[in-house]
Design an enzyme around this catalytic site. Structure first.
Site, PDB file in Angstrom:
ATOM      1  N   SER A  13     -11.656  -1.324  -3.378  1.00 25.10           N
ATOM      2  CA  SER A  13     -10.905  -2.002  -4.440  1.00 25.10           C
ATOM      3  C   SER A  13      -9.837  -2.925  -3.855  1.00 25.10           C
ATOM      4  O   SER A  13      -9.573  -4.003  -4.406  1.00 25.10           O
ATOM      5  CB  SER A  13     -10.282  -0.992  -5.397  1.00 25.10           C
ATOM      6  N   ILE A  92      -9.694   7.481  12.127  1.00 30.21           N
ATOM      7  CA  ILE A  92      -8.541   7.280  12.993  1.00 30.21           C
ATOM      8  C   ILE A  92      -8.964   6.408  14.165  1.00 30.21           C
ATOM      9  O   ILE A  92      -9.960   6.682  14.835  1.00 30.21           O
ATOM     10  CB  ILE A  92      -7.999   8.632  13.492  1.00 30.21           C
ATOM     11  N   LEU A  93      -8.213   5.364  14.407  1.00 29.42           N
ATOM     12  CA  LEU A  93      -8.555   4.401  15.452  1.00 29.42           C
ATOM     13  C   LEU A  93      -7.962   4.833  16.789  1.00 29.42           C
ATOM     14  O   LEU A  93      -6.843   5.336  16.847  1.00 29.42           O
ATOM     15  CB  LEU A  93      -8.035   3.021  15.076  1.00 29.42           C
ATOM     16  N   ASN A 107      -2.416  -2.203   7.581  1.00 29.87           N
ATOM     17  CA  ASN A 107      -2.997  -1.090   6.819  1.00 29.87           C
ATOM     18  C   ASN A 107      -2.181  -0.883   5.559  1.00 29.87           C
ATOM     19  O   ASN A 107      -0.994  -1.220   5.508  1.00 29.87           O
ATOM     20  CB  ASN A 107      -2.990   0.194   7.656  1.00 29.87           C
ATOM     21  N   HIS A 109      -1.211   2.286   2.979  1.00 28.77           N
ATOM     22  CA  HIS A 109      -1.263   3.755   2.928  1.00 28.77           C
ATOM     23  C   HIS A 109      -0.654   4.226   1.612  1.00 28.77           C
ATOM     24  O   HIS A 109       0.439   3.774   1.236  1.00 28.77           O
ATOM     25  CB  HIS A 109      -0.485   4.348   4.102  1.00 28.77           C
ATOM     26  N   SER A 136       2.524   1.894   0.790  1.00 24.21           N
ATOM     27  CA  SER A 136       3.201   1.142   1.846  1.00 24.21           C
ATOM     28  C   SER A 136       2.206   0.280   2.612  1.00 24.21           C
ATOM     29  O   SER A 136       1.139   0.757   2.999  1.00 24.21           O
ATOM     30  CB  SER A 136       3.873   2.098   2.851  1.00 24.21           C
ATOM     31  N   ASP A 145      -0.366   6.121  10.768  1.00 17.11           N
ATOM     32  CA  ASP A 145       0.447   5.737   9.605  1.00 17.11           C
ATOM     33  C   ASP A 145       1.916   5.601   9.986  1.00 17.11           C
ATOM     34  O   ASP A 145       2.812   5.836   9.154  1.00 17.11           O
ATOM     35  CB  ASP A 145       0.292   6.759   8.471  1.00 17.11           C
ATOM     36  N   GLN A 171      -2.912   2.460  -7.130  1.00 20.51           N
ATOM     37  CA  GLN A 171      -3.824   1.371  -6.762  1.00 20.51           C
ATOM     38  C   GLN A 171      -3.493   0.070  -7.474  1.00 20.51           C
ATOM     39  O   GLN A 171      -3.669  -1.014  -6.909  1.00 20.51           O
ATOM     40  CB  GLN A 171      -5.268   1.779  -7.047  1.00 20.51           C
ATOM     41  N   THR A 172      -3.002   0.163  -8.693  1.00 23.94           N
ATOM     42  CA  THR A 172      -2.573  -1.046  -9.400  1.00 23.94           C
ATOM     43  C   THR A 172      -1.523  -1.792  -8.594  1.00 23.94           C
ATOM     44  O   THR A 172      -1.561  -3.027  -8.486  1.00 23.94           O
ATOM     45  CB  THR A 172      -2.024  -0.692 -10.795  1.00 23.94           C
ATOM     46  N   GLN A 173      -0.591  -1.051  -8.014  1.00 27.83           N
ATOM     47  CA  GLN A 173       0.437  -1.670  -7.182  1.00 27.83           C
ATOM     48  C   GLN A 173      -0.136  -2.171  -5.860  1.00 27.83           C
ATOM     49  O   GLN A 173       0.246  -3.239  -5.364  1.00 27.83           O
ATOM     50  CB  GLN A 173       1.563  -0.668  -6.918  1.00 27.83           C
ATOM     51  N   GLU A 174      -1.063  -1.395  -5.283  1.00 24.94           N
ATOM     52  CA  GLU A 174      -1.690  -1.814  -4.028  1.00 24.94           C
ATOM     53  C   GLU A 174      -2.354  -3.176  -4.166  1.00 24.94           C
ATOM     54  O   GLU A 174      -2.243  -4.026  -3.277  1.00 24.94           O
ATOM     55  CB  GLU A 174      -2.716  -0.775  -3.581  1.00 24.94           C
TER      56      GLU A 174
END
Length: 212
Positions: A13, A92-93, A107, A109, A136, A145, A171-174
């Site tokens: 999304s 995880i990278l 990223n 989070h 964030s 993170d 998610q709306t804020q993301e």
């Protein structure tokens, strides 16, 4: 025009929010490719629908995590990206991967970092009876993170919230703040210098940029 590569693991999304922002001219850049560690990720379908090259790398095809990360990094580098964006990428990278894209990887989070790094952030917010939760955007560093926060958005947590309701609210804020931060980077306003995030030449505070 700057080139962006996006990594996804699921629905995508936030990827869709970036696609829309590029198409609408809110981000002056090209989404060059989308990669996933899951062939079933719906984010790959979103990319294909937008005409963006979409690739899945199967972790099981590689000897170990290090080999997978090297292959993924090489595949990303083939697109010569100016920015790598993690949009719900759930692996995880490795430190080596992060170092290859240091200063040009973002990223998002779903918590108000440094609170709740890792998984199940919404559940923790509800179980701990938090009144405020959020999301964030941060630079990616070797600490999970833990990179410098650039921008946060807060949402209320209501007493009768389900986890799904809180997820939707966050998610709306993301979908609003992630394209904004990406546009800052693309426009040359945002940079990582000696472990500190800078916007318009000014160091950002611990919780990132805030306009009161």
């Amino acid at each position: 025009m700057k080139r962006i590569v996006v990594l996804v693991s699921g629905e995508g999304s936030n990827l869709q929010a970036l696609i829309d922002a590029c198409q609408q001219g809110r981000i002056y850049a090209t989404l060059s490719a989308v990669f996933s560690n899951k062939a079933s990720a719906f984010g790959l379908e979103r990319a294909q629908s937008a005409g963006i090259p979409a690739h899945a790398l199967d972790v099981k095809s590689f000897a170990d995590r290090a080999a997978f990360d090297v292959a993924l990094a090489d595949a990303i580098e083939a697109y010569n990206p100016d920015l790598v964006v993690l949009a719900g990428y759930m692996r995880i990278l490795s430190a080596e991967f992060v170092q290859r894209f240091a200063g040009r990887m973002l990223n998002i989070h779903p918590s108000l970092l440094p609170k709740y790094p890792g998984l199940h952030t919404h559940r923790q917010a509800i179980e701990n009876q938090d009144e405020v939760h959020g999301t964030s955007v941060h630079f990616v560093t070797e600490q999970l993170d833990g990179g410098p926060v650039i921008l946060q958005a807060k949402v209320p947590v209501f007493r009768d919230d389900s986890e799904d309701e809180l997820v939707e609210r966050v998610q709306t804020q993301e979908h609003s703040i992630y394209p904004l931060v990406v546009s800052w980077f693309v426009d040359g306003r945002l940079a990582l210098k000696e472990g500190v995030a800078y916007l318009d030449g000014n160091p950002l505070p611990e919780q990132g940029y805030a306009a009161d």
